[in-house]
Design a protein around this motif. Structure first.
Motif, PDB file in Angstrom:
ATOM      1  N   ARG A 297      28.137 -76.027  86.367  1.00  0.00           N
ATOM      2  CA  ARG A 297      26.674 -76.000  86.250  1.00  0.00           C
ATOM      3  C   ARG A 297      26.141 -77.413  86.099  1.00  0.00           C
ATOM      4  N   PHE A 299      22.549 -79.098  84.801  1.00  0.00           N
ATOM      5  CA  PHE A 299      21.215 -78.896  84.231  1.00  0.00           C
ATOM      6  C   PHE A 299      20.238 -79.853  84.896  1.00  0.00           C
ATOM      7  N   ILE A 304      18.637 -74.810  86.627  1.00  0.00           N
ATOM      8  CA  ILE A 304      20.059 -75.116  86.491  1.00  0.00           C
ATOM      9  C   ILE A 304      20.729 -74.756  87.809  1.00  0.00           C
ATOM     10  N   TYR A 306      23.929 -73.718  89.585  1.00  0.00           N
ATOM     11  CA  TYR A 306      25.221 -73.126  89.259  1.00  0.00           C
ATOM     12  C   TYR A 306      26.112 -73.107  90.488  1.00  0.00           C
ATOM     13  N   SER A 322      15.849 -72.524  84.056  1.00  0.00           N
ATOM     14  CA  SER A 322      16.684 -73.135  83.028  1.00  0.00           C
ATOM     15  C   SER A 322      16.846 -72.264  81.784  1.00  0.00           C
ATOM     16  N   HIS A 323      15.961 -71.285  81.595  1.00  0.00           N
ATOM     17  CA  HIS A 323      16.155 -70.408  80.435  1.00  0.00           C
ATOM     18  C   HIS A 323      17.291 -69.402  80.661  1.00  0.00           C
ATOM     19  N   ASP A 325      20.551 -69.364  80.759  1.00  0.00           N
ATOM     20  CA  ASP A 325      21.568 -70.340  80.346  1.00  0.00           C
ATOM     21  C   ASP A 325      22.953 -69.696  80.335  1.00  0.00           C
ATOM     22  N   HIS A 326      23.721 -69.937  81.397  1.00  0.00           N
ATOM     23  CA  HIS A 326      25.067 -69.387  81.520  1.00  0.00           C
ATOM     24  C   HIS A 326      26.091 -70.509  81.446  1.00  0.00           C
ATOM     25  N   GLN A 327      27.270 -70.183  80.943  1.00  0.00           N
ATOM     26  CA  GLN A 327      28.333 -71.157  80.775  1.00  0.00           C
ATOM     27  C   GLN A 327      29.470 -70.867  81.758  1.00  0.00           C
TER      28      GLN A 327
END
Length: 368
Positions: A297, A299, A304, A306, A322-323, A325-327
């Motif tokens: 990802r 930012f 974001i 991905y 952007s809210h 929010d994944h990892q």
């Protein structure tokens, strides 16, 4: 039909026996800002120098307001072309003040001081006329070079990588200012750059060059959404190819599902095709049965970017707000929202296209 300000008709030029620009044809309309865009060595600067009269041509013609400036047999001298030029290194005279630099090309005008004062005000340097180039910042020197090129009131302005010596935010801000200045005075211009963001921000029409050949001359919008060749698709923006098969004239079946395009495509039903997907063609949808795993990802503030991997191993890129929010390692739902579906006849292997981004696919195809 209105005569173009600038017309390149089957232009050919090079050095010695080496042809750098081959059969290049473009038309620049009155008041438009055009751009030659491409990687290093593609022929864009050679073309600009030929327009300026610094390089001879071996074929075709260059016309300004319908009058030939260059042919293989004849070339009008640079100083007689009514063309101004802003060089990459600005080429200001170090021993002359800012005002003297701007007025250098105005030799006989009785209104010389008025023109200089007007241009210095236009480029926001009206209080710096007595300074010398070494006392200015890079952005200020660029403004002086622009004002000097505009002073003789040219029919066409040429800009050779004009912002390449500037950094970050200054480069973005100055490019917007230059566009505003040119538009406010109705000046037709041609820009050369390798930076697509710069080309898109400043120009009305952009020509993408590859190895001296024009790939597409079009608006920035069309270059991004309707690329004419795989190279344009690769050079403009980000994206990945995935393999599909034509199910109907406007519909393609892919591992992401059946996707309907916005037109009838020329490929016959059942034929394999490569489908271009931009990051903004994929949107997050928690309820979708199509799932992907986040593997990286970036930012970007409001969004974001991905990098995602499907269960088949295919990798794609997607822009999420952007809210969202994944990892890395998270599973997300996807759906295709591609209003401008772009297809090309399939090239290379299915696995190759499933795994590699555009530029690597093109390189692999060229070496095959």
């Amino acid at each position: 039909m209105t005569t173009p300000v600038l017309e390149l008709d089957s232009l050919e030029c090079g050095y010695g026996q080496q042809l750098i620009v081959n059969a290049l044809s473009i038309h620049l309309r009155e008041g438009d800002i055009g751009c030659l865009l491409g990687p290093s060595g593609c022929g864009k600067t050679t073309t600009l120098r030929a327009i300026a009269g610094f390089e001879p041509i071996s074929g075709g013609s260059i016309l300004l307001d319908g009058k030939a400036l260059s042919t293989a047999q004849h070339r009008v001298a640079p100083e007689q072309r009514q063309i101004g030029m802003v060089f990459q290194d600005y080429a200001l005279f170090p021993h002359l003040s800012v005002a003297e630099n701007v007025g250098f090309g105005i030799h006989t005008s009785p209104d010389r001081k008025r023109v200089v004062d007007e241009l210095l005000s236009l480029v926001k340097l009206d209080k710096l006329g007595r300074r010398y180039p070494h006392e200015l910042s890079g952005g200020q020197q660029q403004r002086v070079a622009l004002a000097r090129a505009m002073a003789p009131n040219p029919r066409l302005l040429l800009l050779d990588e004009p912002f390449s010596n500037l950094d970050g935010e200054l480069r973005r801000r100055l490019s917007a200012e230059v566009r505003d200045i040119l538009k406010s005075r109705g000046i037709s211009a041609m820009l050369v750059t390798h930076d697509q963001a710069e080309a898109f921000a400043v120009c009305d029409q952009v020509g993408v060059l590859k190895d001296g050949h024009l790939q597409q001359w079009d608006t920035p919008y069309n270059l991004y959404h309707e690329p004419a060749t795989p190279f344009v698709a690769s050079f403009i923006g980000q994206g990945y190819f995935i393999r599909g098969h034509m199910q109907a004239r406007d519909t393609v079946a892919t591992e992401l599902g059946v996707i309907q395009g916005n037109r009838a495509y020329p490929m016959p039903e059942g034929s394999p095709v490569d489908v271009l997907l931009r990051p903004d063609d994929l949107v997050g949808d928690a309820s979708s049965a199509l799932r992907a795993r986040v593997i990286d990802r970036t930012f970007q503030g409001a969004t974001i970017l991905y990098r995602l991997q499907l269960s088949t191993g295919t990798q794609l890129e997607a822009l999420f707000p952007s809210h969202a929010d994944h990892q890395p390692g998270d599973e997300v739902g996807l759906r295709v929202a591609a209003e401008h579906l772009v297809l090309f006849p399939a090239q290379g292997s299915v696995n190759l296209h499933a795994q590699l981004p555009l530029e690597q696919v093109l390189n692999a195809n060229q070496s095959a």
